[in-house]
Design an enzyme around this catalytic site. Sequence first.
Site, PDB file in Angstrom:
ATOM      1  N   CYS A  23       0.832  -1.192   0.000  1.00 17.82           N
ATOM      2  CA  CYS A  23       0.000   0.000   0.000  1.00 17.82           C
ATOM      3  C   CYS A  23       0.873   1.250   0.000  1.00 17.82           C
ATOM      4  O   CYS A  23       2.079   1.191   0.202  1.00 17.82           O
ATOM      5  CB  CYS A  23      -0.906   0.007   1.227  1.00 17.82           C
ATOM      6  SG  CYS A  23      -2.010  -1.412   1.317  1.00 17.82           S
ATOM      7  N   GLY A  50      -1.215   0.651  -4.751  1.00 17.35           N
ATOM      8  CA  GLY A  50      -2.520   0.110  -4.378  1.00 17.35           C
ATOM      9  C   GLY A  50      -3.624   0.771  -5.161  1.00 17.35           C
ATOM     10  O   GLY A  50      -3.717   1.997  -5.163  1.00 17.35           O
ATOM     11  N   ASN A 124       1.062   0.670   5.696  1.00 15.33           N
ATOM     12  CA  ASN A 124       1.652  -0.059   4.575  1.00 15.33           C
ATOM     13  C   ASN A 124       2.469  -1.205   5.142  1.00 15.33           C
ATOM     14  O   ASN A 124       3.379  -0.995   5.938  1.00 15.33           O
ATOM     15  CB  ASN A 124       2.559   0.877   3.749  1.00 15.33           C
ATOM     16  CG  ASN A 124       3.364   0.120   2.709  1.00 15.33           C
ATOM     17  OD1 ASN A 124       2.946  -0.926   2.232  1.00 15.33           O
ATOM     18  ND2 ASN A 124       4.523   0.644   2.370  1.00 15.33           N
ATOM     19  N   GLY A 125       2.132  -2.427   4.724  1.00 17.07           N
ATOM     20  CA  GLY A 125       2.853  -3.586   5.227  1.00 17.07           C
ATOM     21  C   GLY A 125       1.880  -4.678   5.619  1.00 17.07           C
ATOM     22  O   GLY A 125       0.706  -4.677   5.210  1.00 17.07           O
ATOM     23  N   TYR A 270      10.630  -4.317  -8.575  1.00 17.60           N
ATOM     24  CA  TYR A 270       9.303  -4.123  -9.176  1.00 17.60           C
ATOM     25  C   TYR A 270       8.416  -3.106  -8.457  1.00 17.60           C
ATOM     26  O   TYR A 270       7.771  -2.282  -9.102  1.00 17.60           O
ATOM     27  CB  TYR A 270       8.579  -5.472  -9.231  1.00 17.60           C
ATOM     28  CG  TYR A 270       7.122  -5.404  -9.633  1.00 17.60           C
ATOM     29  CD1 TYR A 270       6.754  -5.254 -10.961  1.00 17.60           C
ATOM     30  CD2 TYR A 270       6.106  -5.486  -8.677  1.00 17.60           C
ATOM     31  CE1 TYR A 270       5.417  -5.182 -11.346  1.00 17.60           C
ATOM     32  CE2 TYR A 270       4.768  -5.418  -9.049  1.00 17.60           C
ATOM     33  CZ  TYR A 270       4.423  -5.265 -10.382  1.00 17.60           C
ATOM     34  OH  TYR A 270       3.113  -5.191 -10.752  1.00 17.60           O
TER      35      TYR A 270
END
Length: 514
Positions: A23, A50, A124-125, A270
């Site tokens: 995210c 996201g 995020n995570g 990526y």
Amino acid sequence: MVRSDGKLTHDLFPGEKGPQDACGVFGVWAPGEDIAKLAYYGLYALQHRGQESAGIATSSGDRISVYKDMGLVSQVFDETVLNTLQGHVAVGHCRYSTTGGSHWANAQPTLGATPHGTVALAHNGNLTNSAELYDQLIDKSGFPSRGEMAQGNTTDTALITALLAEHPHSSLEDAAMHLLPKLTGSFCLSFMDETTLYAARDPQGIRPLVLGRLERGWVVASETAALDIVGASLVREIEPGEFIAVDENGLRTRQFAEPKRAGCVFEYVYLARPDTTINGRSVYESRVEMGRQLAREHAVEADLVMPTPESGTPAAIGYAEASGIPFGHGLVKNSYVGRTFIQPSDTIRQLGIRLKLNPLRSIVAGKRLIVVDDSIVRGNTQRALVRMLREAGAAEIHIRISSPPIKWPCFYGIDFASRAELIANGLAVEDIRASLGADSLGYISQDGMVEATKQPRDILCTACFSGTYPTPLPEADKLGKAVLEAPGSTAPSAKHHELNETESQTPATQEKSA
């Protein structure tokens, strides 16, 4: 492939899904600035991390307002909505689901009433001890009778928010310092109360989180590219195990855990934008160097080096540089696939990847091609590409991958396929080549990939390639996307939440549709 909401996915094969991003989080403390628009453009820059939902929370000192919905940042917000989000502090989030399903109740930021005000939190995570923390919450206070978990939110973000809301400490800052050492896994948090912006990063620093400076304030963001977009200068990375608070007294920082660096190497491969810098290293330069290393490790005679758009482009440029073989584009990408609400017919669905990529026949016909991509998950996309390029007249097709074979799942915020579905888990490289129908297949080595990042190997997480995880993992039944899902849970449909300090003392939360 058709999603449950009728939209097309980016990969149009039944069951096919590439590595889904983590995210994006953003936070800003800037009195006198249009913080809602700063947050909007910050999230816009992080949209690649996201695409399922987006949200922004703001406060002017006495009330927190949260607006969130399913969809892209540009679909969720417009000028009218942003004009209602006033204040001096904001946090924002764009989501891909890694814990909890993809529905409105799980959109972020989450909102919670604490004994001393309100907390709005973006994450995020992915926590790996969510089941243990949930049991502790139940033992302490029973099933939450208020807050987003009571309303059907099944994310580890809502769990963190509930634990902060239940704290007996004198301030939210003290509660955070007490809770953060108990969280295991990856977490980059941007959160706020009515007056203060907070940020925290897990002790391994698995996901990136940076601190930026505005002329009249401060910014935290998942990537440096978001700072560039909003005109903030990079101050530094937020350190692993660090907690930051920003209010009218300035910025203060505390260490809640000893750093044990294990940054995700897949960010370089990526996940991150190519114009982002992580730990002092340009992501774009890392990817170009991975391509150069690929050329050194897996040379082959060919006429053209071409990328799979767009993630394979920097590595393809590097491969062409190192090999001396011309670089060119042999595929045209339709950037709007995945943005339509129209369901494809059976005939069109069977064409699969042609809705997303189409070959340039005049470029590929009769050529020996080197096709560069960043990773192979199940192999369906590459298999279809090989078939399509052969139909366009390619003489030979040599696939080169700028990451090693993915053999292990990620529990830190990337949603790969299950291990049983990972093609490299059950097949040797030659078997994968045969399955794809390519003339040759070459993966970069782990050493070559790590060397390209210019980071010491011992500060990187390579778990998806090596199977060596930087944190302890619980039993398999306590991991996974649905670990906090409860049968029969319900989800509210309102988009807009507001809480002020007085209202936060009562279980009832005001809701209204926006």
